[in-house]
Design a protein around this motif. Structure first.
Motif, PDB file in Angstrom:
ATOM      1  N   ALA A 111      -5.673   0.625 -48.282  1.00 29.60           N
ATOM      2  CA  ALA A 111      -6.758   0.591 -47.301  1.00 29.60           C
ATOM      3  C   ALA A 111      -6.509  -0.483 -46.253  1.00 29.60           C
ATOM      4  CB  ALA A 111      -8.080   0.343 -48.011  1.00 29.60           C
ATOM      5  N   GLU A 112      -6.063  -1.667 -46.674  1.00 30.70           N
ATOM      6  CA  GLU A 112      -5.791  -2.750 -45.745  1.00 30.70           C
ATOM      7  C   GLU A 112      -4.629  -2.423 -44.821  1.00 30.70           C
ATOM      8  OE1 GLU A 112      -5.634  -6.116 -43.549  1.00 30.70           O
ATOM      9  OE2 GLU A 112      -7.259  -5.448 -44.860  1.00 30.70           O
ATOM     10  N   LEU A 113      -3.575  -1.836 -45.368  1.00 25.68           N
ATOM     11  CA  LEU A 113      -2.400  -1.502 -44.561  1.00 25.68           C
ATOM     12  C   LEU A 113      -2.712  -0.441 -43.512  1.00 25.68           C
ATOM     13  CD1 LEU A 113       0.256  -1.434 -47.406  1.00 25.68           C
ATOM     14  CD2 LEU A 113       0.213  -3.049 -45.492  1.00 25.68           C
ATOM     15  N   SER A 114      -3.606   0.483 -43.831  1.00 30.20           N
ATOM     16  CA  SER A 114      -3.947   1.517 -42.858  1.00 30.20           C
ATOM     17  C   SER A 114      -4.492   0.906 -41.573  1.00 30.20           C
ATOM     18  CB  SER A 114      -4.955   2.506 -43.450  1.00 30.20           C
ATOM     19  OG  SER A 114      -6.239   1.914 -43.572  1.00 30.20           O
ATOM     20  N   ALA A 115      -5.224  -0.188 -41.706  1.00 23.38           N
ATOM     21  CA  ALA A 115      -5.775  -0.869 -40.526  1.00 23.38           C
ATOM     22  C   ALA A 115      -4.776  -1.832 -39.900  1.00 23.38           C
ATOM     23  CB  ALA A 115      -7.055  -1.615 -40.916  1.00 23.38           C
TER      24      ALA A 115
END
Length: 247
Positions: A111-115
């Motif tokens: 989830a963090e990497l997607s942003a």
């Protein structure tokens, strides 16, 4: 996720190694035979979980989300409520902004990497077990349940078993459908065939689509769809996927 490939000209920009599941973010100048500038989220630098074209971040790089979205739009053009299990780099969630979208993602790093690395700015995912989170939804409240969740070994069994299909059907409205991004190994994949048989047993209508390969032994993406109403699509808009009777 799209399955394994030979990786060349890789520049690793983020990596996590763990006994449970390794993740890598890298950039490459070639992806599935296409030349360009790509940023990829992968398991162990091999199984591609998601990718963007750095020269055109809004376009679909992988075929399966484009095909799945087409089935959704063709089956129910007025759909609003979607429950998505598996966030990835945010390709599909990004196309569903404006809908009543709920996203479950098990891995907080994804989830963090997607942003941070893939530019996702949409509805934030809820970190947790997708099956347990789906159980909290009201009966007949959803237009679509979409499963795009993978580990390095493929789709977890608990997201493609008879109990999960029953759970999804209970949460879908009368026109709703459940869609699954899975893999097919070789000419006759007994596991995926069994999954498709269970889907057919639970839903009145079911279809399977496969991305063809020149080598029948290759691991390929497949899309399974089950619903209480007819499943509609246009073959020319399926991003290369073709309907098959068996897997």
């Amino acid at each position: 996720m799209r399955w394994r490939l030979r990786v060349v000209n890789v520049n690793v920009i983020w990596k996590r190694t763990s006994p449970d599941q390794s993740l890598t973010v890298y950039e490459t100048t070639e992806l599935y035979g296409e030349r360009g500038r790509f940023r990829v989220l992968a398991f162990s630098e091999a199984a591609v979980q998601g990718a963007i074209d750095l020269s055109d971040p809004d376009r679909f790089v992988l075929e399966y989300p484009r095909a799945m979205l087409h089935v959704m739009e063709c089956t129910d053009p007025t759909f609003e409520d979607v429950f998505l299990i598996g966030h990835g780099v945010g390709t599909m969630p990004g196309r569903l902004q404006g809908k009543r979208l709920r996203i479950a993602e098990l891995d907080a790093d994804v989830a963090e990497l997607s942003a941070s690395h893939f530019g996702y700015r949409g509805v934030p995912p809820v970190i947790g077990d997708g099956r347990l989170l789906l159980e909290r939804e009201a009966p007949q409240s959803l237009d679509f349940v979409v499963v795009d969740a993978f580990t390095e070994d493929g789709v977890p069994d608990r997201l493609v078993d008879a109990d999960f299909f029953r759970l999804a059907r209970e949460k879908l409205d009368d026109r709703g459908a459940a869609l699954f991004n899975v893999t097919v190994r070789g000419e006759r994949d007994l596991r995926t065939s069994s999954v498709f048989a269970a889907l057919r047993a639970e839903f009145a209508y079911a279809k399977a689509f496969v991305l063809p390969s020149a080598n029948a032994a290759d691991q390929r993406n497949a899309i399974l769809v089950g619903g209480s109403s007819p499943i509609r699509y246009q073959a020319r808009r399926m991003a290369g996927f073709v309907e098959v009777d068996r897997l």
